[in-house]
Design an enzyme around this catalytic site. Structure first.
Site, PDB file in Angstrom:
ATOM      1  N   PRO A 142     -25.989 -60.836 -23.640  1.00 37.75           N
ATOM      2  CA  PRO A 142     -26.940 -60.768 -22.526  1.00 37.75           C
ATOM      3  C   PRO A 142     -28.387 -60.543 -22.989  1.00 37.75           C
ATOM      4  O   PRO A 142     -29.312 -61.184 -22.498  1.00 37.75           O
ATOM      5  CB  PRO A 142     -26.437 -59.578 -21.708  1.00 37.75           C
ATOM      6  CG  PRO A 142     -24.976 -59.542 -21.984  1.00 37.75           C
ATOM      7  CD  PRO A 142     -24.828 -59.972 -23.414  1.00 37.75           C
ATOM      8  N   ALA A 143     -28.590 -59.664 -23.979  1.00 34.07           N
ATOM      9  CA  ALA A 143     -29.947 -59.403 -24.471  1.00 34.07           C
ATOM     10  C   ALA A 143     -30.530 -60.660 -25.108  1.00 34.07           C
ATOM     11  O   ALA A 143     -31.695 -61.010 -24.902  1.00 34.07           O
ATOM     12  CB  ALA A 143     -29.932 -58.264 -25.482  1.00 34.07           C
TER      13      ALA A 143
ATOM     14  N   LEU B 109     -27.705 -54.558 -21.197  1.00 30.48           N
ATOM     15  CA  LEU B 109     -28.608 -55.567 -21.747  1.00 30.48           C
ATOM     16  C   LEU B 109     -28.531 -55.517 -23.272  1.00 30.48           C
ATOM     17  O   LEU B 109     -29.483 -55.173 -23.959  1.00 30.48           O
ATOM     18  CB  LEU B 109     -30.036 -55.306 -21.248  1.00 30.48           C
ATOM     19  CG  LEU B 109     -30.953 -56.517 -21.045  1.00 30.48           C
ATOM     20  CD1 LEU B 109     -30.276 -57.640 -20.295  1.00 30.48           C
ATOM     21  CD2 LEU B 109     -32.227 -56.105 -20.330  1.00 30.48           C
ATOM     22  N   HIS B 110     -27.335 -55.824 -23.783  1.00 27.36           N
ATOM     23  CA  HIS B 110     -27.096 -55.817 -25.223  1.00 27.36           C
ATOM     24  C   HIS B 110     -26.455 -57.128 -25.637  1.00 27.36           C
ATOM     25  O   HIS B 110     -26.073 -57.909 -24.785  1.00 27.36           O
ATOM     26  CB  HIS B 110     -26.134 -54.670 -25.600  1.00 27.36           C
ATOM     27  CG  HIS B 110     -26.801 -53.360 -25.624  1.00 27.36           C
ATOM     28  ND1 HIS B 110     -26.139 -52.179 -25.421  1.00 27.36           N
ATOM     29  CD2 HIS B 110     -28.090 -53.044 -25.817  1.00 27.36           C
ATOM     30  CE1 HIS B 110     -27.002 -51.198 -25.496  1.00 27.36           C
ATOM     31  NE2 HIS B 110     -28.198 -51.687 -25.724  1.00 27.36           N
ATOM     32  N   ALA B 111     -26.294 -57.283 -26.950  1.00 28.90           N
ATOM     33  CA  ALA B 111     -25.549 -58.416 -27.493  1.00 28.90           C
ATOM     34  C   ALA B 111     -25.959 -59.727 -26.820  1.00 28.90           C
ATOM     35  O   ALA B 111     -27.142 -60.026 -26.707  1.00 28.90           O
ATOM     36  CB  ALA B 111     -24.048 -58.156 -27.387  1.00 28.90           C
TER      37      ALA B 111
END
Lengths: 578, 98
Positions: B25-26, B21-23
């Protein structure tokens, strides 16, 4: 003499003393406050003040260097308004009764610590953002925002890093260039330098911090180096190079207000992209050679507000622009282009998985008729004060144009009924930025008065590259022969039906693109204001017939790099001007 | 505003996107969450189920450090809590439609 390397992020050469930029001390202690509620209010007010100054920087950056590069300031605004950070600060102030500075420090430290554990390029950039935003906010809270920097003569600014608010501390006339250790091509330093037209280097070695203020240096944004205490020969070489460049630029400025006519007599109209109704900005645009406004970004009105701007306000702003440009200089007003990466806080737009492929531009306006009609009415009323034309963004098909035209006529009838005087004819044009529209340009040409090609979005949609995706930055290039081929067919379609075709993407202001666009038959080029004088100067040195052949040759190439190389080699004078 | 009863809905979902859940997608997650009225919190169920983050805060979501293969718990309360949890779960389950 010492030569130190860096990454050139803004072109140009300057010679002058260096100035060591010392960060203003942001020391404070942690103490209990008498009335925590008031302290929380003080914090909220500081957020608001900082937000306003960031918005100001953002608007300026959008105007001067384009939306993409200005995006970093939007990211900072998001962090400033991050609900988790603000909840955390509120909790600490109210529950622990401590001062806002200490609460902010504690909350942001927590995030920085958590995020610093993660090995990831994206996260590292966010950590830098948090630090920058915190510094700006602390400065506002501590009231040191107005501290004057002790700088007396125009200098090359050296620092580890510079935040947007740091940059605002230095009077613009005293900046000869920037050289920093941190930062990348999209850092504030780079953006500010480009908007000021001064050279900048990032990624310089630590050594720069030990050069005493006042030491003479040459900053070379082309080669990416700073030369400390240059010897006579080097200095002479650079002075010569610099004065040749300056002579070319000042010649371009002297001629800025004259028309741009090719050697074989074709006049190309050169317009400015504008996103402001500031009198000074408009005057500057005209003095720099704008023969009209090829793109009036009306979002500047909407983004400044906390609610929908009404017809009167819009009318006032649009007529200010048309009045400033007068009856001889057309102002092409683009109707609201929101959606995609641009949002309005007061317009609740549904979440979209692919906003660039979603309800944006004209699509959004046709779904919000009252909003659209308010803008069309304001535009029609303003058209009485100059030469205003209306342009629709994100058009896919003919039916949309017909619908918009019907609404425009409806507005006209209403206004006439209400007793307003509206010119008999107000030209209606469209942006060509969707490949489908480019491919069906002949159909569209029958319905409108002019086209303006938006190469930023046309490239994004043609090449299937998200403009905001850093990993694909090298693919998103308007010099791509695929994009140029579409530009050619749009230009041909427009001329077949006797319609004017212009271009208002960033490509229009690129010195290497100007010859190709002339060759592809564009009647009007609209660009950011700083690019105007040089673009006009380039046009005056071209032969349109030769450019047609050059453009055809460019279209046979495979890559954007080959296209640029071809132009640079055939027209070496461009590198002397650019 | 129409009067509606406040309800709480929650779900646990596996994150299988390669970036966790980074970049992007976050970013998509936060934008999706922000489109709902409900208060929404998200927890890294695998690593630290006690630390909650505001699902509408990019820094909050990033700070719970969700990696691929980990589970998140989404808790929403408000008039549109079930829609919010459904949309956010779907977003994760469809791997952010990539």
């Amino acid at each position: 003499m010492r030569t130190l390397p860096g990454i050139g992020v803004s072109r140009g050469i300057e010679i002058g003393p260096v100035y060591q930029f010392q960060h203003v001390s942001l020391e404070f202690d942690t103490h209990k406050v008498a009335v925590p509620e008031l302290e929380w209010e003080r914090y909220q007010a500081a957020v608001q003040t900082t937000l306003t100054s960031l918005e100001h920087i953002y608007d300026k950056a959008v105007d001067e260097i384009g939306t993409d590069e200005a995006a970093i300031f939007r990211a900072h605004m998001n962090i400033l308004q991050d609900p988790d950070v603000n909840d955390g600060v509120q909790e600490r102030i109210l529950n622990e009764g401590i001062n806002a500075e200490a609460a902010l420090q504690a909350v942001t430290d927590e995030y920085i610590e958590l995020l610093s554990e993660i090995e990831d390029e994206y996260i590292r950039a966010r950590v830098l953002d948090i630090r920058d935003v915190r510094t700006s906010l602390l400065r506002t809270l501590l009231g040191v925002a107005e501290t004057k920097v002790e700088i007396r003569e125009p200098s090359v600014i050296l620092s580890r890093d510079l935040t947007p608010s740091d940059c605002l501390l230095i009077p613009k006339g005293l900046i000869k260039g920037f050289c920093t250790i941190d930062g990348g091509t999209t850092s504030h330093t780079a953006i500010l330098a480009r908007s000021l037209g001064v050279p900048a280097l990032v990624g310089a070695p630590e050594e720069i911090l030990s050069i005493p203020s006042g030491t003479n240096a040459i900053i070379d944004g082309y080669a990416g180096q700073i030369i400390v205490e240059p010897d006579e020969a080097t200095l002479a070489r650079y002075q010569e190079f610099r004065s040749a460049k300056q002579a070319a630029l000042s010649a371009a400025l002297d001629e800025a207000e004259k028309p741009a006519v090719t050697l074989d007599g074709r006049t190309v109209q050169v317009f400015a992209n504008i996103g402001s109704d500031d009198e000074q900005d408009l005057e500057t645009a005209i003095a720099m050679g704008a023969e009209g406004v090829g793109l009036l970004r009306t979002e500047f009105i909407y983004l400044d507000m906390d609610r929908m701007p009404d017809e009167e306000l819009q009318f006032k702003k649009y007529s200010a622009v048309t009045k400033a440009f007068g009856a001889q200089r057309p102002v092409i007003l683009r109707t609201l282009d929101i959606g995609g990466d641009k949002q309005l806080p007061y317009l609740e737009l549904p979440y979209e998985m692919n906003p660039f492929l979603g309800v944006r531009g004209l699509r959004l306006c046709l779904r919000n008729i009252p909003l659209f009609k308010t803008q069309l009415r304001a535009a029609l009323r303003a058209s009485a004060y100059g030469c205003l034309q209306i342009m629709l963004p994100m058009v896919t098909k003919v039916a949309e144009v017909r619908k918009a035209r019907a609404l425009l006529e409806e507005c006209r009838a209403e206004l006439l009924e209400e007793g307003y005087e509206i010119p008999e004819r107000v030209d209606l044009g469209i942006m060509i930025e969707i490949p489908a529209a480019a491919l069906m340009a002949e159909h569209l040409a029958k319905e409108v008065d002019f086209f303006s090609i938006g190469t930023n979005d046309l490239s994004q949609y043609t090449l299937a590259v998200d403009r905001t995706n850093q990993n694909l930055a090298d693919l998103a290039n308007a010099f791509d022969p695929a994009v140029l081929t579409l530009v050619r067919s749009v230009s041909r379609a427009a001329h077949k039906y006797g319609k004017i075709v212009g271009i208002c993407g960033e490509l229009a202001g690129d010195p290497l693109a100007v010859p190709l666009l002339v060759g592809l038959g564009l009647d009007e080029l609209s660009m950011n204001v700083p690019a105007l004088p040089v673009a006009k100067q380039i046009i005056r040195r071209l032969r349109a017939s030769e450019m047609e052949a050059l453009a055809e040759e460019a279209l046979t190439l495979e890559t954007p790099a080959e296209v640029k190389k071809l132009v640079a080699e055939r027209l070496p004078f461009i590198s002397e001007l650019g | 505003m129409e009067s509606t009863t406040t309800t709480t809905t929650e779900a646990i979902v596996n994150v299988s996107h390669e970036h966790g859940l980074h970049a992007r997608p976050a970013d998509l997650f936060v934008r999706c969450a922000s489109s709902f009225q409900s208060t929404i919190h998200v927890y890294n169920q695998t690593r630290n189920p006690a630390r909650k983050a505001n699902a509408k805060s990019i820094l909050g979501v990033l700070s719970i450090g969700v990696h691929t293969g980990e589970q998140v718990r989404i808790v929403a309360s408000g008039p549109d809590s079930s829609e919010a949890v459904a949309a956010l779960s779907r977003l994760i389950e469809t791997n952010f439609e990539e």
